[in-house]
Design a protein around this motif. Sequence first.
Motif, PDB file in Angstrom:
ATOM      1  N   VAL A  84       5.769  11.870  -4.964  1.00 54.85           N
ATOM      2  CA  VAL A  84       4.602  11.016  -4.646  1.00 54.85           C
ATOM      3  C   VAL A  84       3.289  11.798  -4.697  1.00 54.85           C
ATOM      4  O   VAL A  84       2.233  11.240  -4.412  1.00 54.85           O
ATOM      5  CB  VAL A  84       4.749  10.328  -3.280  1.00 54.85           C
ATOM      6  CG1 VAL A  84       5.928   9.394  -3.288  1.00 54.85           C
ATOM      7  CG2 VAL A  84       4.844  11.324  -2.140  1.00 54.85           C
ATOM      8  N   ARG A  85       3.338  13.048  -5.071  1.00 57.11           N
ATOM      9  CA  ARG A  85       2.105  13.819  -5.159  1.00 57.11           C
ATOM     10  C   ARG A  85       1.214  13.300  -6.302  1.00 57.11           C
ATOM     11  O   ARG A  85       1.708  12.873  -7.337  1.00 57.11           O
ATOM     12  CB  ARG A  85       2.418  15.299  -5.416  1.00 57.11           C
ATOM     13  CG  ARG A  85       2.932  16.018  -4.167  1.00 57.11           C
ATOM     14  CD  ARG A  85       3.128  17.480  -4.442  1.00 57.11           C
ATOM     15  NE  ARG A  85       3.601  18.184  -3.265  1.00 57.11           N
ATOM     16  CZ  ARG A  85       3.912  19.471  -3.221  1.00 57.11           C
ATOM     17  NH1 ARG A  85       3.774  20.214  -4.320  1.00 57.11           N
ATOM     18  NH2 ARG A  85       4.321  20.042  -2.126  1.00 57.11           N
ATOM     19  N   ASP A 102       6.620   6.132   7.676  1.00 59.57           N
ATOM     20  CA  ASP A 102       5.606   6.893   6.950  1.00 59.57           C
ATOM     21  C   ASP A 102       4.556   5.940   6.383  1.00 59.57           C
ATOM     22  O   ASP A 102       4.892   4.933   5.753  1.00 59.57           O
ATOM     23  CB  ASP A 102       6.261   7.688   5.821  1.00 59.57           C
ATOM     24  CG  ASP A 102       5.297   8.663   5.184  1.00 59.57           C
ATOM     25  OD1 ASP A 102       4.471   8.210   4.363  1.00 59.57           O
ATOM     26  OD2 ASP A 102       5.353   9.860   5.497  1.00 59.57           O
ATOM     27  N   PRO A 103       3.276   6.213   6.591  1.00 65.11           N
ATOM     28  CA  PRO A 103       2.241   5.277   6.136  1.00 65.11           C
ATOM     29  C   PRO A 103       2.030   5.277   4.625  1.00 65.11           C
ATOM     30  O   PRO A 103       1.413   4.352   4.087  1.00 65.11           O
ATOM     31  CB  PRO A 103       0.984   5.769   6.857  1.00 65.11           C
ATOM     32  CG  PRO A 103       1.226   7.230   7.081  1.00 65.11           C
ATOM     33  CD  PRO A 103       2.701   7.354   7.335  1.00 65.11           C
ATOM     34  N   ASP A 104       2.539   6.284   3.943  1.00 61.20           N
ATOM     35  CA  ASP A 104       2.249   6.418   2.511  1.00 61.20           C
ATOM     36  C   ASP A 104       3.444   6.126   1.606  1.00 61.20           C
ATOM     37  O   ASP A 104       3.268   5.881   0.414  1.00 61.20           O
ATOM     38  CB  ASP A 104       1.742   7.833   2.216  1.00 61.20           C
ATOM     39  CG  ASP A 104       0.478   8.170   2.983  1.00 61.20           C
ATOM     40  OD1 ASP A 104      -0.407   7.297   3.047  1.00 61.20           O
ATOM     41  OD2 ASP A 104       0.401   9.276   3.540  1.00 61.20           O
ATOM     42  N   VAL A 105       4.658   6.203   2.151  1.00 61.96           N
ATOM     43  CA  VAL A 105       5.871   6.123   1.328  1.00 61.96           C
ATOM     44  C   VAL A 105       6.789   5.027   1.849  1.00 61.96           C
ATOM     45  O   VAL A 105       6.983   4.892   3.064  1.00 61.96           O
ATOM     46  CB  VAL A 105       6.623   7.479   1.330  1.00 61.96           C
ATOM     47  CG1 VAL A 105       7.903   7.389   0.511  1.00 61.96           C
ATOM     48  CG2 VAL A 105       5.735   8.586   0.803  1.00 61.96           C
ATOM     49  N   ARG A 140       8.617  13.776  -1.147  1.00 62.94           N
ATOM     50  CA  ARG A 140       7.202  14.159  -1.078  1.00 62.94           C
ATOM     51  C   ARG A 140       6.693  14.661  -2.427  1.00 62.94           C
ATOM     52  O   ARG A 140       5.545  14.391  -2.823  1.00 62.94           O
ATOM     53  CB  ARG A 140       7.014  15.262  -0.036  1.00 62.94           C
ATOM     54  CG  ARG A 140       7.381  14.868   1.392  1.00 62.94           C
ATOM     55  CD  ARG A 140       6.429  13.866   1.973  1.00 62.94           C
ATOM     56  NE  ARG A 140       6.663  13.649   3.393  1.00 62.94           N
ATOM     57  CZ  ARG A 140       6.243  12.570   4.042  1.00 62.94           C
ATOM     58  NH1 ARG A 140       5.572  11.628   3.406  1.00 62.94           N
ATOM     59  NH2 ARG A 140       6.497  12.426   5.334  1.00 62.94           N
ATOM     60  N   PRO A 158       0.802  -1.231   0.000  1.00 54.22           N
ATOM     61  CA  PRO A 158       0.000   0.000   0.000  1.00 54.22           C
ATOM     62  C   PRO A 158       0.835   1.282   0.000  1.00 54.22           C
ATOM     63  O   PRO A 158       0.314   2.340  -0.345  1.00 54.22           O
ATOM     64  CB  PRO A 158      -0.791  -0.118   1.305  1.00 54.22           C
ATOM     65  CG  PRO A 158       0.078  -0.953   2.205  1.00 54.22           C
ATOM     66  CD  PRO A 158       0.758  -1.928   1.297  1.00 54.22           C
ATOM     67  N   ARG A 159       2.104   1.181   0.391  1.00 55.53           N
ATOM     68  CA  ARG A 159       2.959   2.377   0.438  1.00 55.53           C
ATOM     69  C   ARG A 159       3.649   2.572  -0.913  1.00 55.53           C
ATOM     70  O   ARG A 159       4.129   1.619  -1.527  1.00 55.53           O
ATOM     71  CB  ARG A 159       3.994   2.229   1.551  1.00 55.53           C
ATOM     72  CG  ARG A 159       3.375   2.053   2.923  1.00 55.53           C
ATOM     73  CD  ARG A 159       4.389   1.526   3.925  1.00 55.53           C
ATOM     74  NE  ARG A 159       5.404   2.504   4.272  1.00 55.53           N
ATOM     75  CZ  ARG A 159       6.492   2.225   4.990  1.00 55.53           C
ATOM     76  NH1 ARG A 159       6.701   0.983   5.434  1.00 55.53           N
ATOM     77  NH2 ARG A 159       7.365   3.169   5.270  1.00 55.53           N
ATOM     78  N   LYS A 160       3.701   3.796  -1.368  1.00 57.67           N
ATOM     79  CA  LYS A 160       4.316   4.100  -2.662  1.00 57.67           C
ATOM     80  C   LYS A 160       5.841   3.979  -2.554  1.00 57.67           C
ATOM     81  O   LYS A 160       6.461   4.668  -1.737  1.00 57.67           O
ATOM     82  CB  LYS A 160       3.936   5.510  -3.098  1.00 57.67           C
ATOM     83  CG  LYS A 160       2.449   5.692  -3.334  1.00 57.67           C
ATOM     84  CD  LYS A 160       2.125   7.144  -3.643  1.00 57.67           C
ATOM     85  CE  LYS A 160       0.625   7.336  -3.842  1.00 57.67           C
ATOM     86  NZ  LYS A 160       0.276   8.764  -4.053  1.00 57.67           N
TER      87      LYS A 160
END
Length: 245
Positions: free
Chosen positions: A244-245, A61-64, A241, A19-21
Amino acid sequence: MTAFADLTSPQLAEVLAGPRKPVLLLPVGAVEPHGPHAPLGTDEIISAGMCARAATRLADDPDVRVLVLPALNYGVTRFGAAFPGAVSVSEPTLHALVVDVCGSLTAQGFLRIVVVNNHFEPAHVETLRRATAEAGVAYLDLVRRRNAARLTDEFRSGACHAGRYETSLVLADHPALVDTPTMATLPPVPVNLLSAMAEGKDDFVAMGMARAYCGTPAAATAAEGRSTFDVLTDLLVEAVREVVR
């Protein structure tokens, strides 16, 4: 675990499917003289130090998901050719390496890559700019005015090859590689590299850097290096950051 090459192939597949990029960081440097006191690999040491710190900062980090690629240690480095230890590759070689490495990764689905460079010879920088644009990946360009403005006075002055700025960074990460007794004896060499290059000078000796350094290495400290690494890491995290936008 943040080193790309430490993972197995199935683990990397999990990263891609997770799920993380995934964002890959490619440290770039050069093998060239850095005065009589600092290691030939100074530039790569700084790039790798930035990448390791950024990966650690973003570890939870939950996204990366940040992974650090094996470093590209060779670059275009002709300015130091008069001194033992300068190892240069041509612009086409560097260009092809960056394009091929990044292309191999993007073809697998690793679409977000940031190239992190700390060797600032103009031909090297211009080659990286062209190569990353062709490969469609990001390049953290530390000599751009907006980035340089956040770094130290010596860096902005242009008198910063193996001086206080770079030597402090090596002291922060690999102090045993700095010959500190020699460092302490070195007088300031106030050569502005940008001005010297504008005058058509294309090697350290012609620029007045008889011992392959400029700036004030004797003033270097590990504390300054750690502080500078904090700023460099801020810049790299911002670049992550952005992709990943």
